[in-house]
Design a protein around this motif. Structure first.
Motif, short mmCIF file in Angstrom:
data_model
loop_
_atom_site.label_atom_id
_atom_site.label_comp_id
_atom_site.label_asym_id
_atom_site.label_seq_id
_atom_site.Cartn_x
_atom_site.Cartn_y
_atom_site.Cartn_z
N ARG A 1 -4.50 6.63 -1.53
CA ARG A 1 -3.88 5.31 -1.39
C ARG A 1 -3.95 4.55 -2.70
O ARG A 1 -4.92 4.67 -3.45
CB ARG A 1 -4.60 4.48 -0.33
CG ARG A 1 -4.25 4.80 1.11
CD ARG A 1 -4.82 3.72 2.02
NE ARG A 1 -4.52 4.00 3.41
CZ ARG A 1 -5.42 4.15 4.37
NH1 ARG A 1 -6.70 4.06 4.08
NH2 ARG A 1 -5.06 4.40 5.62
N VAL B 1 0.85 -1.19 0.00
CA VAL B 1 0.00 0.00 0.00
C VAL B 1 0.89 1.24 0.00
O VAL B 1 1.71 1.43 0.89
CB VAL B 1 -0.93 0.02 1.23
CG1 VAL B 1 -1.83 1.25 1.20
CG2 VAL B 1 -1.76 -1.25 1.29
N VAL C 1 -3.01 0.37 -4.16
CA VAL C 1 -2.72 -0.99 -3.69
C VAL C 1 -2.14 -1.82 -4.82
O VAL C 1 -2.64 -1.77 -5.96
CB VAL C 1 -4.00 -1.67 -3.15
CG1 VAL C 1 -3.71 -3.11 -2.75
CG2 VAL C 1 -4.57 -0.89 -1.98
N VAL D 1 -7.81 -2.20 2.37
CA VAL D 1 -7.49 -2.77 1.06
C VAL D 1 -8.71 -3.45 0.46
O VAL D 1 -9.01 -3.28 -0.73
CB VAL D 1 -6.30 -3.74 1.19
CG1 VAL D 1 -6.13 -4.54 -0.10
CG2 VAL D 1 -5.02 -2.99 1.51
#
Length: 825
Positions: free
Chosen positions: A189, A73, A191, A474
């Motif tokens: 963010r 992340v 991932v 996530v």
């Protein structure tokens, strides 16, 4: 048995060197074996390999490899920088040994452009019909001779109903959620999902692969993505490592604190540092022997057995308090050291052996469970209880012999405890205390129906760990669970049949279905594409004739998407993006036979997991052939089913085993029932207290009940066997034995109380429930039960007097309590 114990103790007292040498050799051997013990916190390994879920999971791992991910992340940058980070890091992650592939982008564009192929031919014709209707309406409106007398509304070009109908398809779910990247612009963010080659159950491999990823991240220049940009790791592999580290830390801290508290209490109890050493040395030797046996039997400890050192230490010290307390009392009455040792181990040692055997038998009943966490706990604890008594018989008399030879004389205050004020109060207020306790117990019994079982699997893991918290984020960004259930098939035909069967089951269950969507390579390639292609060509021609100038901006955007989708060509599995195909590839490169079922329920909801397992296991191929269904959810469901099924059987078996063992060892059913009474009453009182204290049973703390049966019954054995001795005085016996009972239960509570300090919620609940049980038993054992014995004694004495008067026999006057309560009652 009592005479033999006394004789062996006296022999070790006379020849301490031989006994201590033997104990030392055994302790060294135990320590050498135990040094290689490891901790295994993997839930899958707590089920027998014969279980369907375990067999299927191992089959899946052999063919498919790891189910989980190493999730990297990146956070703290704008969307463009986050995308650049993902693009630059992906090839570097894929170059790491042990990483099969990295998923950094959704296949959104591919499935968006081919979305119409996932509609049925009938629904495509409905799209064509709506377009024709709109074009006809537009032509009428454009005709200067047309007069709209009824104010006809324009036919809608809104296809949201069809989008909703097919929004749950595998292609749509895998590619939806906005950005082509796994990105949350608001939280800043992104991932990346790295797929390792081996399962996370291999902790050594997990540490190595996560270490390599972390080393790669540390070598990156993160400043180029913006000030404050940072990276972190989560996913199945990191969570396993963090959980393992947390439990290991819990064991170390809890055991150290438990030892410190026990030392403080023993100093308070005996007021002598030497006495503390006399109690702890046999316990240390016994634990070394026990863990040596554990290393030989199992080679590792699990989530529960890792804490047995603190628990067995507390239970073992209880024997030492009774034995050394009796020895000190006899020395205070003028007995020689050898005679006091013989007498202590003859009577108090006999009671300790009975209680240890009874506790061991209870633990062995727990050891019949198929849940390996319970089975290993039961076997190790049962063996440990017997070994600890053997250690006391071997070591304590020898230490007392050495101390006596070196001139140690117990202080009078330690040897002769003062008469208990509570004992005199019990004699005077026995009726009132019995009545008050009866009312309290009846009130608690009425609360038992409110007791509940906590089906939340989060009690098995600490959801507050940073990797667990980040993992939930996530999942939110991805839009579906990272841990699907996988159905294994052998051929492409079986794969397609299984997908259809699962989708039919999902439709049959409706809103009650636990299936979110089903994904496989065959499900990602819609059927009848050539027939649909003909309809799409007609749609493509129609959309070219729609007058865009009369449409709203939103409708123009929708029309553009429709025009692009109508031009798409048919496609096969080979045309799917590599990032999609690699998710369904086996370790050998085979791309068929894997059907991924993404659950719509939380994997922490035990009841929902059971429903998911039932729904999936009820789906079969048309031939009736069973396909392996593998995943963590199935393992959790089997754990829940097993615990709830075995719980009542183990509880009943433990109670019956304790009663039979006490009947045999104490020589009578009446005595056995009397000794068992405070344990049974305190357990029922505990069940009534739990709803009032906000406590619930869960998958781990339910084992406290059989443990309490085995570990609290010895208090009744010690009290009643002492009262059964000739010429015993109630107040004197209560003063000495009650003090030892209090100390023994407190040290046992400290052993379990060490789990209070554990961050793991399941272990923490074991500590809370066990200590509430010990506190309840202590109050009943020191107040309610002795008061009841005195009331029964008085009643028996009155009946005896009445019979004596009827026969005109002389009676012996005396206050209740001056006679042994068991004889009188």
């Amino acid at each position: 048995m009592e005479r033999t114990l006394g004789a062996v103790a006296a022999h070790n007292h006379r020849r301490p060197g031989l006994a201590l040498l033997l104990a030392l050799v055994l302790a060294v051997l135990g320590g050498l074996f135990a040094r290689n013990l490891s901790l295994n916190a993997n839930l899958v390994d707590l089920l027998p390999r014969s279980f369907e879920s375990v067999r299927d999971l191992h089959t899946l791992e052999e063919r498919f490899g790891a189910l989980g991910w190493v999730a990297v992340v990146g956070e703290g940058a704008d969307a463009a920088s986050l995308q650049r980070f993902a693009d630059e890091l992906t090839p570097k992650l894929e170059a790491l040994p042990g990483i099969r592939f990295v998923e950094s982008q959704r296949p959104s564009a591919f499935f968006r452009d081919r979305a119409l192929y996932f509609l049925s031919e009938e629904d495509l014709k409905e799209v064509h019909r709506r377009l024709e209707a709109r074009i006809a309406w537009e032509k009428r409106q454009a005709n200067p001779l047309f007069v709209d007398l009824v104010g006809e509304e324009p036919p809608s070009l809104d296809f949201s109903d069809l989008e909703a109908k097919y929004g749950g398809s595998a292609g749509q779910r895998l590619s939806s959620h906005g950005s082509d990247y796994y990105l949350d612009p608001e939280q800043r963010r992104v991932v990346l999902l790295a797929k390792p080659d081996t399962t996370s159950a291999d902790l050594g491999y997990s540490r190595r692969i996560v270490g390599e990823v972390r080393q790669l991240l540390d070598a990156q220049d993160l400043s180029k993505y913006g000030p404050g940009f940072r990276v972190d790791i989560t996913g199945t592999f990191q969570k396993k490592i963090d959980q393992q580290g947390q439990i290991a830390n819990d064991i170390a801290v809890s055991s150290a604190v438990a030892l410190g508290l026990m030392l403080l209490y023993l100093l308070f109890h005996f007021r002598s540092a030497l006495a503390v050493g006399l109690v702890l040395t046999p316990v240390g030797a016994g634990l070394a022997w026990t863990y040596g046996l554990v290393a030989l039997l199992y080679g590792q400890v699990n989530l529960l057995t890792g804490f047995l050192g603190a628990i067995l230490g507390g239970l073992g010290i209880e024997h030492g308090i009774h034995l050394l307390g009796r020895y000190l009392h006899l020395r205070g009455e003028g007995e020689s050291s050898e005679q006091a040792t013989r007498e202590s181990f003859t009577h108090t040692g006999g009671a300790a052996l009975v209680s240890a055997l009874v506790a061991a038998l209870t633990f062995f009943v727990l050891g019949t469970s198929r849940f390996l966490a319970f089975r290993e706990f039961g076997v190790i604890a049962g063996v440990g209880m017997v070994v600890l008594v053997a250690a006391y018989v071997l070591v304590l008399p020898a230490l007392l012999g050495l101390a006596s030879r070196w001139g140690w004389r117990p202080r009078l205050a330690a040897a002769t405890p003062s008469q208990s004020r509570m004992g005199r109060v019990l004699v005077r207020r026995r009726g009132l205390l019995t009545a008050v306790w009866a009312v309290l117990l009846v009130a608690l019994f009425t609360q038992v129906p409110r007791l509940r079982f906590d089906y939340d699997f989060r009690s098995l893991e600490d959801q507050g760990l940073p990797s667990f918290v980040l993992d939930r984020e996530v999942n939110r960004i991805i839009g579906y669970s990272q841990t699907p259930v996988v159905v294994l098939t052998d051929t492409p035909e079986q794969e397609r049949e299984m997908v259809r069967a699962l989708q039919e089951a999902q439709r049959a269950h409706g809103k009650e279905s636990t299936i979110d969507f089903v994904a496989s390579l065959s499900a990602l390639v819609p059927p009848d594409q050539q027939a649909k292609r003909a309809v799409l060509q007609d749609i493509s021609k129609l959309v070219e004739t729609v007058p865009e100038e009369r449409l709203s901006p939103e409708q123009r955007e929708q029309l553009a998407r429709l025009r692009s989708a109508a031009r798409a060509e048919p496609f096969t599995q080979e045309d799917l993006p590599f990032s999609v195909r690699q998710q369904f590839q086996s370790r050998t490169g085979d791309s068929s036979g894997f059907v991924m079922v993404y659950p719509s329920v939380s994997l922490s909801d035990g009841q929902a997991i059971r429903a998911l397992a039932k729904e999936l296991r009820g789906v079969h191929l048309p031939s009736g052939e069973r396909s392996p269904v593998a995943g963590e959810a199935l393992v959790l469901a089997d754990i829940l089913n097993m615990v709830t099924h075995e719980g009542p059987l183990i509880l009943g078996g433990a109670t019956l085993a304790v009663l039979l063992a006490m009947w045999l060892t104490l020589g009578g059913l009446r005595m056995a029932l009397l000794c068992l009474t405070p344990t049974v009453v305190s357990l029922v009182a505990l069940l009534g207290l739990m709803p009032l204290m906000g406590l619930e049973f869960n998958y781990l703390n339910i084992l406290v009940i059989p443990v309490l049966i085995g570990t609290t019954v010895d208090a009744g054995v010690h009290l009643l066997t002492r009262l059964a001795s000739p010429r015993s005085d109630f107040v004197a016996v209560y003063s000495e034995t009650g003090r030892a009972i209090c100390g023994g239960l407190l040290t046992s509570a400290v052993g379990f109380g060490a789990l209070f300090l554990a961050d793991h919620p399941g272990l923490n609940s074991i500590g809370a429930l066990a200590n509430l049980g010990f506190a309840t038993n202590l109050l009943i054992m020191l107040v309610a039960f002795p008061a009841l014995l005195l009331v029964l004694s008085e009643r028996r004495l009155r009946k005896h007097r009445a019979r004596s008067v009827a026969r005109k026999e002389p009676t012996v006057e005396g206050p209740p309590g001056s006679k042994p309560a068991p004889h009188a009652s």
